[in-house]
Write a protein that holds these residues in place. Structure first.
Motif, mmCIF file in Angstrom:
data_model
loop_
_atom_site.group_PDB
_atom_site.id
_atom_site.type_symbol
_atom_site.label_atom_id
_atom_site.label_comp_id
_atom_site.label_asym_id
_atom_site.label_seq_id
_atom_site.Cartn_x
_atom_site.Cartn_y
_atom_site.Cartn_z
ATOM 1 N N GLY A 2 0.827 -1.201 0.000
ATOM 2 C CA GLY A 2 0.000 0.000 0.000
ATOM 3 C C GLY A 2 0.861 1.251 0.000
ATOM 4 N N MET A 3 2.008 1.180 -0.669
ATOM 5 C CA MET A 3 2.989 2.260 -0.669
ATOM 6 C C MET A 3 3.056 2.916 -2.042
ATOM 7 S SD MET A 3 7.013 1.857 0.429
ATOM 8 C CE MET A 3 6.572 1.243 2.046
ATOM 9 N N ALA A 4 3.231 4.215 -2.053
ATOM 10 C CA ALA A 4 3.403 4.953 -3.302
ATOM 11 C C ALA A 4 4.820 4.731 -3.834
ATOM 12 C CB ALA A 4 3.162 6.438 -3.078
ATOM 13 N N ILE A 5 4.964 4.846 -5.142
ATOM 14 C CA ILE A 5 6.269 4.761 -5.787
ATOM 15 C C ILE A 5 6.672 6.172 -6.203
ATOM 16 C CG2 ILE A 5 7.584 3.834 -7.731
ATOM 17 C CD1 ILE A 5 5.445 1.574 -7.873
ATOM 18 N N ALA A 6 7.791 6.640 -5.693
ATOM 19 C CA ALA A 6 8.314 7.952 -6.098
ATOM 20 C C ALA A 6 9.071 7.768 -7.406
ATOM 21 C CB ALA A 6 9.235 8.504 -5.015
ATOM 22 N N LEU A 7 8.658 8.486 -8.442
ATOM 23 C CA LEU A 7 9.334 8.410 -9.738
ATOM 24 C C LEU A 7 10.415 9.478 -9.798
ATOM 25 C CD1 LEU A 7 6.274 7.856 -12.098
ATOM 26 C CD2 LEU A 7 7.699 6.147 -10.944
ATOM 27 N N ASP A 8 11.589 9.094 -10.291
ATOM 28 C CA ASP A 8 12.720 10.015 -10.321
ATOM 29 C C ASP A 8 13.430 9.898 -11.669
ATOM 30 O OD1 ASP A 8 15.243 11.337 -9.924
ATOM 31 O OD2 ASP A 8 14.977 11.075 -7.759
ATOM 32 N N ASP A 9 13.434 10.978 -12.434
ATOM 33 C CA ASP A 9 14.068 10.989 -13.751
ATOM 34 C C ASP A 9 15.560 10.684 -13.702
ATOM 35 O OD1 ASP A 9 11.726 11.560 -15.112
ATOM 36 O OD2 ASP A 9 12.039 13.731 -15.038
ATOM 37 N N ARG A 10 16.195 10.888 -12.566
ATOM 38 C CA ARG A 10 17.629 10.611 -12.460
ATOM 39 C C ARG A 10 17.931 9.109 -12.548
ATOM 40 N NH1 ARG A 10 18.840 13.618 -6.986
ATOM 41 N NH2 ARG A 10 16.798 12.666 -6.618
ATOM 42 N N LEU A 11 16.893 8.282 -12.468
ATOM 43 C CA LEU A 11 17.069 6.832 -12.540
ATOM 44 C C LEU A 11 16.800 6.258 -13.932
ATOM 45 C CD1 LEU A 11 15.513 5.837 -9.107
ATOM 46 C CD2 LEU A 11 17.944 5.935 -9.717
ATOM 47 N N THR A 12 16.537 7.129 -14.924
ATOM 48 C CA THR A 12 16.348 6.638 -16.290
ATOM 49 C C THR A 12 17.652 6.052 -16.799
ATOM 50 O OG1 THR A 12 16.845 8.789 -17.266
ATOM 51 C CG2 THR A 12 14.512 8.293 -16.825
ATOM 52 N N GLU A 13 17.540 5.201 -17.812
ATOM 53 C CA GLU A 13 18.731 4.556 -18.356
ATOM 54 C C GLU A 13 19.688 5.579 -18.950
ATOM 55 O OE1 GLU A 13 21.020 2.518 -18.180
ATOM 56 O OE2 GLU A 13 20.275 0.686 -19.132
ATOM 57 N N ARG A 14 20.941 5.266 -18.869
ATOM 58 C CA ARG A 14 21.988 6.101 -19.439
ATOM 59 C C ARG A 14 21.906 6.016 -20.966
ATOM 60 N NH1 ARG A 14 27.702 4.290 -20.002
ATOM 61 N NH2 ARG A 14 28.858 6.109 -20.691
ATOM 62 N N VAL A 15 21.987 7.134 -21.626
ATOM 63 C CA VAL A 15 22.009 7.168 -23.088
ATOM 64 C C VAL A 15 23.469 7.134 -23.515
ATOM 65 C CG1 VAL A 15 21.459 8.523 -25.143
ATOM 66 C CG2 VAL A 15 19.837 8.441 -23.225
ATOM 67 N N LEU A 16 23.839 6.094 -24.241
ATOM 68 C CA LEU A 16 25.217 5.945 -24.691
ATOM 69 C C LEU A 16 25.534 6.906 -25.827
ATOM 70 C CD1 LEU A 16 27.899 4.360 -24.520
ATOM 71 C CD2 LEU A 16 26.914 2.745 -26.177
ATOM 72 N N SER A 17 24.596 7.012 -26.770
ATOM 73 C CA SER A 17 24.808 7.838 -27.955
ATOM 74 C C SER A 17 23.451 8.295 -28.475
ATOM 75 C CB SER A 17 25.536 7.020 -29.028
ATOM 76 O OG SER A 17 25.603 7.721 -30.236
ATOM 77 N N GLY A 18 23.465 9.395 -29.190
ATOM 78 C CA GLY A 18 22.224 9.905 -29.759
ATOM 79 C C GLY A 18 21.766 9.146 -30.993
ATOM 80 N N SER A 19 22.598 8.236 -31.486
ATOM 81 C CA SER A 19 22.216 7.441 -32.660
ATOM 82 C C SER A 19 22.597 5.983 -32.430
ATOM 83 C CB SER A 19 22.900 7.983 -33.921
ATOM 84 O OG SER A 19 24.301 8.023 -33.751
ATOM 85 N N ASN A 20 21.977 5.090 -33.194
ATOM 86 C CA ASN A 20 22.254 3.661 -33.078
ATOM 87 C C ASN A 20 23.553 3.315 -33.794
ATOM 88 O OD1 ASN A 20 19.915 3.106 -31.618
ATOM 89 N ND2 ASN A 20 18.698 2.887 -33.476
ATOM 90 N N HIS A 21 24.318 2.429 -33.181
ATOM 91 C CA HIS A 21 25.583 1.979 -33.759
ATOM 92 C C HIS A 21 25.648 0.461 -33.666
ATOM 93 C CE1 HIS A 21 27.550 5.952 -34.002
ATOM 94 N NE2 HIS A 21 26.840 6.231 -32.930
ATOM 95 N N PRO A 22 26.051 -0.220 -34.742
ATOM 96 C CA PRO A 22 26.163 -1.675 -34.676
ATOM 97 C C PRO A 22 27.225 -2.145 -33.676
ATOM 98 C CG PRO A 22 26.962 -0.863 -36.793
ATOM 99 C CD PRO A 22 26.369 0.304 -36.072
ATOM 100 N N ASP A 23 28.213 -1.304 -33.407
ATOM 101 C CA ASP A 23 29.283 -1.667 -32.472
ATOM 102 C C ASP A 23 29.067 -1.053 -31.084
ATOM 103 O OD1 ASP A 23 29.700 0.925 -33.366
ATOM 104 O OD2 ASP A 23 31.887 0.744 -33.399
ATOM 105 N N TRP A 24 27.800 -0.896 -30.694
ATOM 106 C CA TRP A 24 27.483 -0.223 -29.435
ATOM 107 C C TRP A 24 28.086 -0.921 -28.223
ATOM 108 C CZ3 TRP A 24 24.816 -2.510 -25.454
ATOM 109 C CH2 TRP A 24 24.094 -3.677 -25.764
ATOM 110 N N ARG A 25 28.219 -2.256 -28.266
ATOM 111 C CA ARG A 25 28.799 -2.972 -27.118
ATOM 112 C C ARG A 25 30.265 -2.582 -26.920
ATOM 113 N NH1 ARG A 25 25.791 -7.167 -24.959
ATOM 114 N NH2 ARG A 25 27.637 -8.266 -24.223
ATOM 115 N N ASP A 26 31.009 -2.464 -28.000
ATOM 116 C CA ASP A 26 32.399 -2.044 -27.908
ATOM 117 C C ASP A 26 32.475 -0.597 -27.421
ATOM 118 O OD1 ASP A 26 35.241 -2.521 -28.241
ATOM 119 O OD2 ASP A 26 35.114 -1.158 -29.967
ATOM 120 N N MET A 27 31.570 0.227 -27.927
ATOM 121 C CA MET A 27 31.519 1.623 -27.477
ATOM 122 C C MET A 27 31.247 1.676 -25.967
ATOM 123 S SD MET A 27 29.339 3.241 -30.661
ATOM 124 C CE MET A 27 29.136 4.866 -29.921
#
Length: 179
Positions: free
Chosen positions: A64-89
């Motif tokens: 019965g508890m509320a969930i506090a949403l926090d934008d600081r917990l969103t996923e890290r953006v690696l790059s603004g575009s998709n790259h096939p070698d993103w894992r190496d990046m």
């Protein structure tokens, strides 16, 4: 002593902010709620992404508890575009914490925003807090407290996953507790 349980979201249909949990992910969320039952949780903070919020919703409903949403917990953006070698990046960003690809966020920047949530949680007066986020950000958060965390540890994360951070001093004792 303060306890922070860092939870990676359950299995999801994708990486978009609105990606839903899969049928398996919904079952995982129910198991996670059962897993957290005896942890005496007083406060829940989550990424606002659908998959993170829905991961902890069964547990929050149970309490019965509320969930506090926090934008600081969103996923890290690696790059603004998709790259096939993103894992190496991505691997390179664990070695060079200031490396920042165009349209992305450096590891240091991501660590600072995630660790600020932990700092606030520790000062909140709550002794047992759950924080729900995403794999890359969680691995960087753990690296903030223990430099041994890196790309290999990110690769080994599961959906879901739970790390218990025990704060008695400034640096926590870290245990992976999800099995």
């Amino acid at each position: 002593m303060k306890n922070v349980y860092v939870v990676r979201h359950c299995q999801a249909e994708g990486q978009a902010p609105g990606a839903q949990l899969t049928a398996v992910g919904v079952e995982q969320a129910d198991k996670l709620a059962e897993f957290l039952t005896d942890k005496h949780i007083e406060h829940i903070i989550s990424s606002p992404y659908e998959r993170a919020y829905r991961t902890i919703a069964p547990f929050a409903d149970q309490l019965g508890m509320a969930i506090a949403l926090d934008d600081r917990l969103t996923e890290r953006v690696l790059s603004g575009s998709n790259h096939p070698d993103w894992r190496d990046m991505l691997r390179k960003t664990y070695d060079d914490l200031d490396l920042c690809y165009e349209g992305g966020e450096s590891s240091n920047t991501a660590m600072k925003r995630a660790s600020s949530v932990i700092a606030e949680a520790l000062e909140s007066g709550y002794n047992n807090v759950v924080i729900v986020s995403h794999g890359n950000l969680i691995s960087l958060l753990l690296k903030h407290f223990d430099d041994r965390f890196g790309f290999k540890e990110w690769e080994s994360l599961s959906n879901p996953d739970v790390y218990h951070l025990i704060f008695e001093q400034d640096a926590p004792i870290i245990h992976r507790i999800w099995t």
